[in-house]
Design a protein around this motif. Structure first.
Motif, PDB file in Angstrom:
ATOM      1  N   SER A  87      -6.778  12.131  -2.296  1.00 18.12           N
ATOM      2  CA  SER A  87      -5.881  11.230  -3.018  1.00 18.12           C
ATOM      3  C   SER A  87      -4.672  10.845  -2.172  1.00 18.12           C
ATOM      4  CB  SER A  87      -5.432  11.854  -4.351  1.00 18.12           C
ATOM      5  OG  SER A  87      -4.843  13.113  -4.142  1.00 18.12           O
ATOM      6  N   ASP A  88      -4.327  11.653  -1.159  1.00 20.93           N
ATOM      7  CA  ASP A  88      -3.238  11.274  -0.251  1.00 20.93           C
ATOM      8  C   ASP A  88      -3.516   9.914   0.386  1.00 20.93           C
ATOM      9  OD1 ASP A  88      -2.019  13.663  -0.781  1.00 20.93           O
ATOM     10  OD2 ASP A  88      -2.548  14.612   1.110  1.00 20.93           O
ATOM     11  N   ASP A  89      -4.761   9.712   0.800  1.00 17.92           N
ATOM     12  CA  ASP A  89      -5.166   8.442   1.404  1.00 17.92           C
ATOM     13  C   ASP A  89      -4.990   7.299   0.413  1.00 17.92           C
ATOM     14  OD1 ASP A  89      -6.317   6.653   3.262  1.00 17.92           O
ATOM     15  OD2 ASP A  89      -8.355   7.102   2.596  1.00 17.92           O
ATOM     16  N   LEU A  90      -5.371   7.545  -0.832  1.00 17.29           N
ATOM     17  CA  LEU A  90      -5.261   6.494  -1.858  1.00 17.29           C
ATOM     18  C   LEU A  90      -3.805   6.169  -2.150  1.00 17.29           C
ATOM     19  CD1 LEU A  90      -8.060   7.746  -4.260  1.00 17.29           C
ATOM     20  CD2 LEU A  90      -8.179   5.797  -2.696  1.00 17.29           C
ATOM     21  N   VAL A  94      -2.391   2.341  -1.854  1.00 16.12           N
ATOM     22  CA  VAL A  94      -1.736   1.637  -2.962  1.00 16.12           C
ATOM     23  C   VAL A  94      -0.295   1.299  -2.609  1.00 16.12           C
ATOM     24  CG1 VAL A  94      -0.963   1.852  -5.359  1.00 16.12           C
ATOM     25  CG2 VAL A  94      -3.252   2.637  -4.716  1.00 16.12           C
ATOM     26  N   THR A  95       0.421   2.265  -2.046  1.00 13.58           N
ATOM     27  CA  THR A  95       1.827   2.037  -1.712  1.00 13.58           C
ATOM     28  C   THR A  95       1.976   0.937  -0.675  1.00 13.58           C
ATOM     29  OG1 THR A  95       2.267   4.376  -2.177  1.00 13.58           O
ATOM     30  CG2 THR A  95       3.977   3.143  -1.019  1.00 13.58           C
ATOM     31  N   LEU A  96       1.160   0.993   0.371  1.00 12.88           N
ATOM     32  CA  LEU A  96       1.220  -0.030   1.408  1.00 12.88           C
ATOM     33  C   LEU A  96       0.926  -1.414   0.841  1.00 12.88           C
ATOM     34  CD1 LEU A  96       1.448  -0.912   4.354  1.00 12.88           C
ATOM     35  CD2 LEU A  96      -0.932  -0.206   4.692  1.00 12.88           C
ATOM     36  N   SER A  97      -0.007  -1.489  -0.094  1.00 11.50           N
ATOM     37  CA  SER A  97      -0.388  -2.782  -0.675  1.00 11.50           C
ATOM     38  C   SER A  97       0.770  -3.431  -1.437  1.00 11.50           C
ATOM     39  CB  SER A  97      -1.585  -2.606  -1.614  1.00 11.50           C
ATOM     40  OG  SER A  97      -2.706  -2.108  -0.944  1.00 11.50           O
ATOM     41  N   LEU A  98       1.638  -2.617  -2.035  1.00  8.72           N
ATOM     42  CA  LEU A  98       2.698  -3.136  -2.892  1.00  8.72           C
ATOM     43  C   LEU A  98       4.083  -3.105  -2.248  1.00  8.72           C
ATOM     44  CD1 LEU A  98       0.333  -2.677  -4.921  1.00  8.72           C
ATOM     45  CD2 LEU A  98       2.051  -2.143  -6.622  1.00  8.72           C
ATOM     46  N   ALA A  99       4.149  -2.704  -0.988  1.00 10.04           N
ATOM     47  CA  ALA A  99       5.451  -2.469  -0.344  1.00 10.04           C
ATOM     48  C   ALA A  99       6.056  -3.751   0.216  1.00 10.04           C
ATOM     49  CB  ALA A  99       5.305  -1.424   0.753  1.00 10.04           C
ATOM     50  N   ARG A 100       6.357  -4.683  -0.669  1.00  8.72           N
ATOM     51  CA  ARG A 100       7.126  -5.858  -0.249  1.00  8.72           C
ATOM     52  C   ARG A 100       8.553  -5.432   0.112  1.00  8.72           C
ATOM     53  NH1 ARG A 100       6.278 -11.149  -4.027  1.00  8.72           N
ATOM     54  NH2 ARG A 100       4.002 -11.378  -3.836  1.00  8.72           N
ATOM     55  N   GLN A 235      -7.659  -6.016  -3.504  1.00  9.63           N
ATOM     56  CA  GLN A 235      -6.484  -6.018  -2.622  1.00  9.63           C
ATOM     57  C   GLN A 235      -6.348  -4.687  -1.875  1.00  9.63           C
ATOM     58  OE1 GLN A 235      -5.091  -8.934  -2.147  1.00  9.63           O
ATOM     59  NE2 GLN A 235      -6.486  -9.689  -3.737  1.00  9.63           N
ATOM     60  N   PHE A 236      -6.575  -3.579  -2.574  1.00  9.70           N
ATOM     61  CA  PHE A 236      -6.460  -2.269  -1.924  1.00  9.70           C
ATOM     62  C   PHE A 236      -7.459  -2.142  -0.773  1.00  9.70           C
ATOM     63  CE2 PHE A 236      -5.237  -0.535  -6.380  1.00  9.70           C
ATOM     64  CZ  PHE A 236      -3.964  -1.041  -6.240  1.00  9.70           C
ATOM     65  N   ASN A 237      -8.634  -2.714  -0.948  1.00  5.44           N
ATOM     66  CA  ASN A 237      -9.668  -2.620   0.079  1.00  5.44           C
ATOM     67  C   ASN A 237      -9.237  -3.257   1.401  1.00  5.44           C
ATOM     68  OD1 ASN A 237     -12.189  -1.272   0.033  1.00  5.44           O
ATOM     69  ND2 ASN A 237     -12.782  -2.453  -1.765  1.00  5.44           N
TER      70      ASN A 237
END
Length: 352
Positions: A87-90, A94-100, A235-237
């Motif tokens: 889950s660390d990877d996930l 997720v965080t990287l995807s939303l880190a505007r 998007q996460f992919n």
């Protein structure tokens, strides 16, 4: 040039996640399932793993494993699954995807340290709200901060690590209904709490349910999964490392999830031991045991540092969480009956 001159200052200020050496110890510090696989299963699994072509890359989509997880874990029809190297990877994905730039991450605290660390990694502004004295969720304070901060991303551990508390379902629903951003429910300990939001994914378009097989007894293979609406997973992919789940993990997870009843029976034994261990620690003078719906307990002792070192000298390793938010607290994993007996005797002696 030196690291101090080139590394980002917020990374320089971090401390790496520490894993204590545990050789020769009764290891009760990492919320692991203490039971090995039955011998016959170990032999069968070894034969399967021996036939894998290690010279070939894994299938990055892992369709058979994802379909098996969907079926075994009750993922609603129409939802998609993303696999991760734990889950660390996930959490990173997720965080990287939303880190505007300027985006806010929120979470109740104290909680799993990797949420805050990932906010730092990717430049999100972390906003935490405190828990009540009994470590229950102060939902009114959380909703108030949510309205003020408008977070793009919210993490809620359900039940929470390191406290073991399962927040009230109605409080989580209130957050889901009001949140304008994504809400990730981290259900790493769902097999012990036996409560989940997985069936409600279709009800809340901003909900992601994240889990791991680590606490089921497969910590060594490093497999996490999340379920969400297809538009989120799409998007996460894009930021997932292509071959993030290796061939041995895929094969071992498929083998064991087809025999999920073995792991669920072990979880039932852990739940039974949880009740006995909790009562045993409550009977010790000076120990406060907080209620837990996970496979560990948060306990408060008169002097956590002293007790931790005394337990180590007796060969018992727990997690020392002593800090302003967790004053004189230790986290203790539920072990086998023998391990729990050793812990209780060692803790009794450490407190003298």
């Amino acid at each position: 040039m030196t690291p101090e001159q080139l590394v980002r200052p917020e990374i320089l200020a971090l401390k790496a996640y520490h894993v204590a050496p545990a050789e020769g110890m009764v290891k009760l510090d990492a919320m692991e399932n203490p039971y090995p696989l039955p011998a016959a299963l170990r032999k069968e699994l070894a034969e399967i793993l021996a036939r894998i072509d290690l010279n070939r890359y894994p299938d990055p989509a892992a369709p058979k494993l994802r379909a098996l997880i969907a079926r075994k874990m009750g993922v609603p029809s129409g939802m998609e699954i993303l696999l991760g190297n734990g889950s660390d990877d996930l959490i990173q994905i997720v965080t990287l995807s939303l880190a505007r730039p300027g985006a806010v991450m929120m979470y109740p605290s104290p909680t799993f340290v990797m949420y805050a660390m990932n906010a730092t990694y990717f430049g999100m502004r972390a906003v935490q709200t405190g828990l009540r004295d009994d470590f229950s969720l102060d939902v009114d304070a959380f909703l108030k901060a949510m309205r003020e901060q408008n977070p793009a991303l919210i993490y809620i551990a359900y039940p929470n690590n390191p406290t073991g508390v399962l927040y009230r379902e109605e409080d989580v629903i209130a957050i889901l209904k009001e949140a304008k951003g994504l809400v990730v429910l981290d259900e790493a300990y769902h097999v012990f709490a036996r409560k989940t939001f997985m069936p409600r994914l279709a009800e809340f378009p901003n909900l992601v349910v994240m889990r791991t097989v680590s606490k089921l007894g497969l910590a060594g293979i490093r497999l996490g999964y999340l379920a969400a609406r297809p538009e989120w997973v799409e998007q996460f992919n894009k930021v997932r490392q292509v071959y993030n789940v290796n061939v041995l993990t895929q094969a071992a997870a498929t083998f064991m999830l087809e025999r999920l009843e073995v792991l669920e029976e072990q979880a039932a034994r852990i739940r039974a031991e949880r009740e006995k261990l909790g009562q045993g620690m409550k009977n010790l003078k000076g120990v406060t045991v907080f209620p837990s719906e996970a496979n560990f307990f948060l306990i408060r002792v008169p002097d956590a540092d002293r007790t931790f070192e005394a337990l180590k000298r007796q060969g018992v390793l727990v997690r020392n969480l002593n800090s302003p938010a967790l004053r004189n607290c230790l986290r203790v994993t539920v072990g086998t009956p023998d391990e729990n007996r050793i812990l209780l005797n060692a803790l009794r002696e450490a407190l003298e």
